[in-house]
Write an enzyme that holds these catalytic residues in place. Structure first.
Site, PDB file in Angstrom:
ATOM      1  N   HIS A 202      -9.239   0.766  -0.697  1.00 29.92           N
ATOM      2  CA  HIS A 202      -9.629   2.110   0.412  1.00 29.92           C
ATOM      3  C   HIS A 202     -10.958   1.440   0.966  1.00 29.92           C
ATOM      4  CE1 HIS A 202      -6.070   3.123  -0.815  1.00 29.92           C
ATOM      5  NE2 HIS A 202      -5.252   4.576  -0.331  1.00 29.92           N
TER       6      HIS A 202
ATOM      7  N   ASP B 276       2.100   4.413   2.319  1.00 31.58           N
ATOM      8  CA  ASP B 276       0.782   4.296   2.274  1.00 31.58           C
ATOM      9  C   ASP B 276       1.704   5.753   1.536  1.00 31.58           C
ATOM     10  OD1 ASP B 276      -1.593   5.361   1.427  1.00 31.58           O
ATOM     11  OD2 ASP B 276      -2.642   6.364   3.341  1.00 31.58           O
ATOM     12  N   ASP B 277       2.010   7.043   2.091  1.00 31.57           N
ATOM     13  CA  ASP B 277       2.508   8.491   1.351  1.00 31.57           C
ATOM     14  C   ASP B 277       3.374   8.809   1.875  1.00 31.57           C
ATOM     15  OD1 ASP B 277      -0.091   8.737  -0.990  1.00 31.57           O
ATOM     16  OD2 ASP B 277      -0.712   8.478   1.730  1.00 31.57           O
TER      17      ASP B 277
ATOM     18  N   HIS C  60       0.519  -1.574  -0.413  1.00 30.24           N
ATOM     19  CA  HIS C  60       0.026  -0.205   0.416  1.00 30.24           C
ATOM     20  C   HIS C  60       0.725   0.967   0.190  1.00 30.24           C
ATOM     21  CE1 HIS C  60      -3.470   2.522   2.118  1.00 30.24           C
ATOM     22  NE2 HIS C  60      -2.780   3.103   1.441  1.00 30.24           N
TER      23      HIS C  60
ATOM     24  N   HIS D 179       1.326   4.653  -2.028  1.00 30.85           N
ATOM     25  CA  HIS D 179       1.188   5.845  -3.634  1.00 30.85           C
ATOM     26  C   HIS D 179       1.908   6.975  -4.082  1.00 30.85           C
ATOM     27  CE1 HIS D 179      -3.075   5.774  -2.583  1.00 30.85           C
ATOM     28  NE2 HIS D 179      -2.779   5.456  -1.971  1.00 30.85           N
TER      29      HIS D 179
ATOM     30  N   GLU E   7     -10.676   3.295   6.410  1.00 29.01           N
ATOM     31  CA  GLU E   7      -9.812   4.212   6.905  1.00 29.01           C
ATOM     32  C   GLU E   7     -10.628   4.909   8.050  1.00 29.01           C
ATOM     33  OE1 GLU E   7      -7.384   6.555   3.773  1.00 29.01           O
ATOM     34  OE2 GLU E   7      -6.463   7.085   5.140  1.00 29.01           O
TER      35      GLU E   7
END
Ligand code: ADE
Ligand code: ZN
Length: 335
Positions: free
Chosen positions: A196, A277-278, A16, A18, A199
């Site tokens: 997603h 994630d980011d 996961h 991005h 969340e």
């Protein structure tokens, strides 16, 4: 071996991530200057200082703005290469990486720009250090399903490069049920599916992702713990959750890392995995996330090994490759 050393040493997957969320402030600054893009910041430090978020939307506003500096094929190559090199440092041997085509096509930057850039970096990483990479094409859920269908069609030439489709962006008010057609079409084309859900959104969105989109994995899913029947379903099906601890703290899903439920989900036998994630927006790459669980949740060695093994079990790798890595982990842990 100490726990900290084991975090660094064990081979891992990341499921996961991005790619647009791995754009570091320094690269954003350089690309803005290369393309003459005016940023609303006067230094790299000012970009870093702006990364304080109240919720998912306050992050997404900056994330989409930041992606505007990505203009030509070299930019996408550099972005992907920087993340893959980081994988090498963290001993991530396989990554399933999300990209958001609509963030780029809406600015006139087409598949023929970003896909060759990604491909060049992935090919080099495969050749140079044997890295394994799958791409997940994510649809933006704040846009109509029609746009997602157009995106699926526009990607046709690049289907061989894509393993799965996903669903991301603003969750609340944009439930999975709005994307049934595009997921059915994607499944019919042979793509794996992720979304997603849970969340910020309620457990109901996770049910929809399972029952209506027929996903193979849930991204985040931390709100599953509010619904005992859903928890049982996840366990019965071995349905993986790609959890992102530092992201959840930065976006105020949990107040503090010590409140995070990832180890409770793990101890309850849900197939949870650790992901960044980011990373450039949330202050940490994959091993930073594992280290945070050690520091704030007193993660022990058995829990670490299960999380790392889950990262392979939950991946889309073929069974023989999964098993090879699982045996390798057993060997390293036994040393
Ligand atoms: N896009 C990038 N990061 C995301 C996240 N954490 N949730 C939803 N959409 C995203
Ligand atoms: Zn995400």
């Amino acid at each position: 071996m100490s726990l900290i050393k084991l975090i660094e040493t064990l081979p891992k997957t990341e499921l996961h991530l991005h790619i647009e969320g791995s754009l570091e402030p320094s690269m954003m600054w350089e690309l803005a200057s290369k393309h003459g893009v005016t940023l609303p910041y006067d230094s790299v430090e000012a970009i870093e200082a702006a990364y304080q978020f109240d919720d998912l939307q306050s992050f997404l506003d900056l994330y989409y703005q930041g992606a505007d500096v990505l203009r030509d094929e070299d930019d996408f190559y550099l972005l992907m290469m920087a993340y893959l090199q980081r994988c090498r440092i963290d001993n991530v041997v396989h990554a399933e990486i999300m990209f958001d085509p609509q963030t780029h096509t809406s600015r006139g930057v087409g598949f023929d720009v970003f896909m060759p850039g990604f491909n060049r970096a992935i090919t080099e990483a495969k050749q140079q250090w044997g890295m394994s990479v799958y791409l997940i094409m994510s649809f933006l859920r704040h846009l109509p399903e029609k746009d997602a269908i157009d995106t699926l069609n526009q990607a046709r030439e690049y289907y061989p490069m894509i393993k799965a489709v996903g669903l991301d962006s603003s969750e609340l008010g944009n439930p999975p049920e709005n994307f049934v057609k595009v997921f059915a079409a994607s499944r019919a084309l042979g793509f794996k599916c992720v979304a997603h859900a849970g969340e910020e959104g309620p457990p109901e969105y996770i049910w929809q992702a399972l029952d209506l989109l027929h996903v193979d994995r849930i991204d985040h899913g931390v709100r599953s713990s509010e619904d005992a029947v859903l928890m049982q379903r996840l366990k019965d099906e071995g349905m993986p959750l790609t959890v992102c601890p530092q992201s959840n703290i930065k976006l105020c899903v949990f107040d503090h890392m010590k409140d995070h439920n990832i180890l409770e989900l793990l101890d309850d036998d849900v197939c949870v995995t650790v992901n960044a994630d980011d990373p450039s927006y949330f202050g940490g790459y994959l091993n930073d996330n594992y280290r945070a669980l050690m520091t704030h949740l007193a993660m022990n060695e058995a829990q670490l090994v299960r999380l790392v093994k889950n990262s392979f079990v939950a991946s889309f790798l073929p069974a023989d490759e999964k098993n090879r890595w699982l045996r390798e982990i057993d060997k390293l842990v036994g040393m």
